[in-house]
Write a protein that holds these residues in place. Structure first.
Motif, PDB file in Angstrom:
ATOM      1  N   ARG A  28       0.698  -1.205   0.055  1.00 13.48           N
ATOM      2  CA  ARG A  28       0.011  -0.057  -0.162  1.00 13.48           C
ATOM      3  C   ARG A  28       0.958   1.198  -0.030  1.00 13.48           C
ATOM      4  O   ARG A  28       0.469   2.284  -0.564  1.00 13.48           O
ATOM      5  CB  ARG A  28      -0.982  -0.018   1.338  1.00 13.48           C
ATOM      6  N   TRP A  29       1.879   1.073   0.787  1.00 11.15           N
ATOM      7  CA  TRP A  29       2.736   2.327   0.951  1.00 11.15           C
ATOM      8  C   TRP A  29       4.056   2.546   0.019  1.00 11.15           C
ATOM      9  O   TRP A  29       5.028   3.441   0.261  1.00 11.15           O
ATOM     10  CB  TRP A  29       3.031   2.541   2.480  1.00 11.15           C
ATOM     11  N   THR A  30       4.003   1.821  -1.057  1.00 14.16           N
ATOM     12  CA  THR A  30       5.469   1.893  -1.758  1.00 14.16           C
ATOM     13  C   THR A  30       4.815   2.274  -3.149  1.00 14.16           C
ATOM     14  O   THR A  30       3.851   2.136  -3.540  1.00 14.16           O
ATOM     15  CB  THR A  30       6.263   0.487  -2.271  1.00 14.16           C
ATOM     16  N   ARG A  31       5.742   3.206  -3.744  1.00 13.46           N
ATOM     17  CA  ARG A  31       5.245   3.790  -4.983  1.00 13.46           C
ATOM     18  C   ARG A  31       6.099   3.641  -6.034  1.00 13.46           C
ATOM     19  O   ARG A  31       7.482   3.724  -6.200  1.00 13.46           O
ATOM     20  CB  ARG A  31       5.454   5.166  -4.907  1.00 13.46           C
ATOM     21  N   LEU A  32       5.664   2.855  -7.048  1.00 14.67           N
ATOM     22  CA  LEU A  32       6.332   2.203  -8.173  1.00 14.67           C
ATOM     23  C   LEU A  32       6.036   3.160  -9.576  1.00 14.67           C
ATOM     24  O   LEU A  32       5.109   3.719  -9.703  1.00 14.67           O
ATOM     25  CB  LEU A  32       6.327   0.597  -8.286  1.00 14.67           C
ATOM     26  N   GLY A  33       7.092   2.738 -10.406  1.00 13.46           N
ATOM     27  CA  GLY A  33       6.615   3.647 -11.677  1.00 13.46           C
ATOM     28  C   GLY A  33       6.501   4.982 -11.929  1.00 13.46           C
ATOM     29  O   GLY A  33       6.948   5.668 -11.024  1.00 13.46           O
ATOM     30  N   PRO A  34       5.426   5.348 -12.835  1.00 12.00           N
ATOM     31  CA  PRO A  34       5.235   6.901 -12.784  1.00 12.00           C
ATOM     32  C   PRO A  34       4.482   7.410 -11.492  1.00 12.00           C
ATOM     33  O   PRO A  34       4.725   8.584 -11.093  1.00 12.00           O
ATOM     34  CB  PRO A  34       4.035   6.764 -13.790  1.00 12.00           C
ATOM     35  N   GLU A  35       4.168   6.625 -10.793  1.00 16.74           N
ATOM     36  CA  GLU A  35       3.350   6.954  -9.484  1.00 16.74           C
ATOM     37  C   GLU A  35       4.616   7.600  -8.402  1.00 16.74           C
ATOM     38  O   GLU A  35       4.365   8.329  -7.720  1.00 16.74           O
ATOM     39  CB  GLU A  35       2.671   5.799  -8.711  1.00 16.74           C
TER      40      GLU A  35
END
Length: 328
Positions: A187-194
């Protein structure tokens, strides 16, 4: 001391510096409310940002909010204010974690003001550190910093360090194999364009390199998920760890631990150290108990710190102040 009327610009600056504090998975689980007529700033827990799987009792949430509270104290001292803090001021409202009254200081708090430049420089570093040992005088200063906030900082010996590292690996293995345990991390990791537009969580650019030999003294936020252009590196063979403990294990103790943690981190940053935190061996009650000092056998371990010399980490994103501050 007389209360000082606060303008919105001053409060915005204070809260911006408060929220530079670390929190579990950079969830930033805090809210602030200003009562300007009373020169009072209230700190609330934001349960919408709680880790319901890995932190069901909200211990880590309180620690993160305590770290933000310490940054607030430092920022206030830098601004010429004397923050008077009451922890958990309303038993009927457990989400109200602290009330901070601002007054004109009778004397400057030079110790807090000295730490102010470190607020913007402190970042979690998930990169390899060198094998250079932290000098004993620096360790003593870090122990004293924790003690000033009512906590204890222990630098474990070799055997105890190996035990803690095994707990880190055990916890990560559980997290990898159990999809329920991974829910909070996902929930709290941000991958790619995010990752490029994130205002919270841990973006992929802050993961650090993959450990080449499969072992590193910190959580791998990528897990089994592929991350583009992520390199690999060898981490230090002898990680330098420190355990932050408190005598009690209540919400008030967790808030004290958070303030002690941030004081230690700012002191370490001022001394030229890179730092990172690992909490996942403390997220399982059975593993957390094993992290305790096997000789003293007392106190409650609240955080495992990794200290050393190496590259500083990249700044993790922060929410804009208007999202976390209400002025009434």
């Amino acid at each position: 001391m007389a209360a000082r009327q606060l303008d919105s610009g001053t409060v915005t600056t204070l809260v911006a510096e408060a929220t530079a504090a670390p929190s579990m998975h950079n969830a930033q689980p805090w809210r602030f409310r200003l009562l300007p007529d009373e020169a009072l700033l209230l700190l609330y827990a934001d349960l919408r940002r709680a880790m319901h799987r890995s932190d069901p009792g909200h211990r880590a949430l309180h620690i993160g909010c305590g770290a933000a509270l310490f940054n607030l104290r430092v920022a206030a001292a830098h601004a010429g204010l004397a923050p008077e803090v009451r922890l958990l001021p309303d038993p009927a409202d457990p989400l109200l974690l602290a009330a901070v009254h601002f007054a004109e200081p009778a004397t400057d708090d030079d110790e807090l003001r000295r730490l102010h430049p470190a607020i913007s420089r402190r970042h979690t570093s998930r990169y390899p550190f060198t094998e250079r040992e932290v000098p004993e005088d620096v360790r003593a200063a870090l122990r004293a910093a924790a003690a000033r906030e009512g906590a204890e900082l222990l630098f474990p010996g070799r055997w105890h360090t190996e035990t803690v590292l095994e707990l880190v690996r055990d916890a990560e293995g559980r997290e990898t194999l159990d999809p329920v345990t991974r829910e909070d991390l996902t929930r709290w990791t941000r991958l790619g364009p995010e990752a490029d537009v994130a205002t919270d969580g841990v973006p992929e650019y802050a993961f650090g390199p993959h450990r080449r030999d499969g072992k590193a003294p910190l959580r791998d936020f990528a897990g089994r998920r592929p991350v583009a252009d992520r390199g690999a590196a060898d981490f230090e063979r002898n990680p330098q760890l420190a355990l932050l403990s408190t005598r009690g294990d209540t919400p008030a103790d967790w808030l004290l631990a958070g303030q002690a943690l941030e004081r230690v981190l700012l002191e370490a940053t001022s001394a030229g150290l890179a730092t990172s935190l690992t909490s996942h061996p403390l997220e399982s009650p059975d593993l957390r108990l094993l992290a305790r000092d096997p000789v003293a056998g007392s106190g409650h371990v609240q955080m495992v710190l990794r200290l050393g010399y190496g590259p500083g980490g990249l700044a993790s994103p922060r929410r804009p102040v208007h999202e976390v501050l209400d002025i009434t």
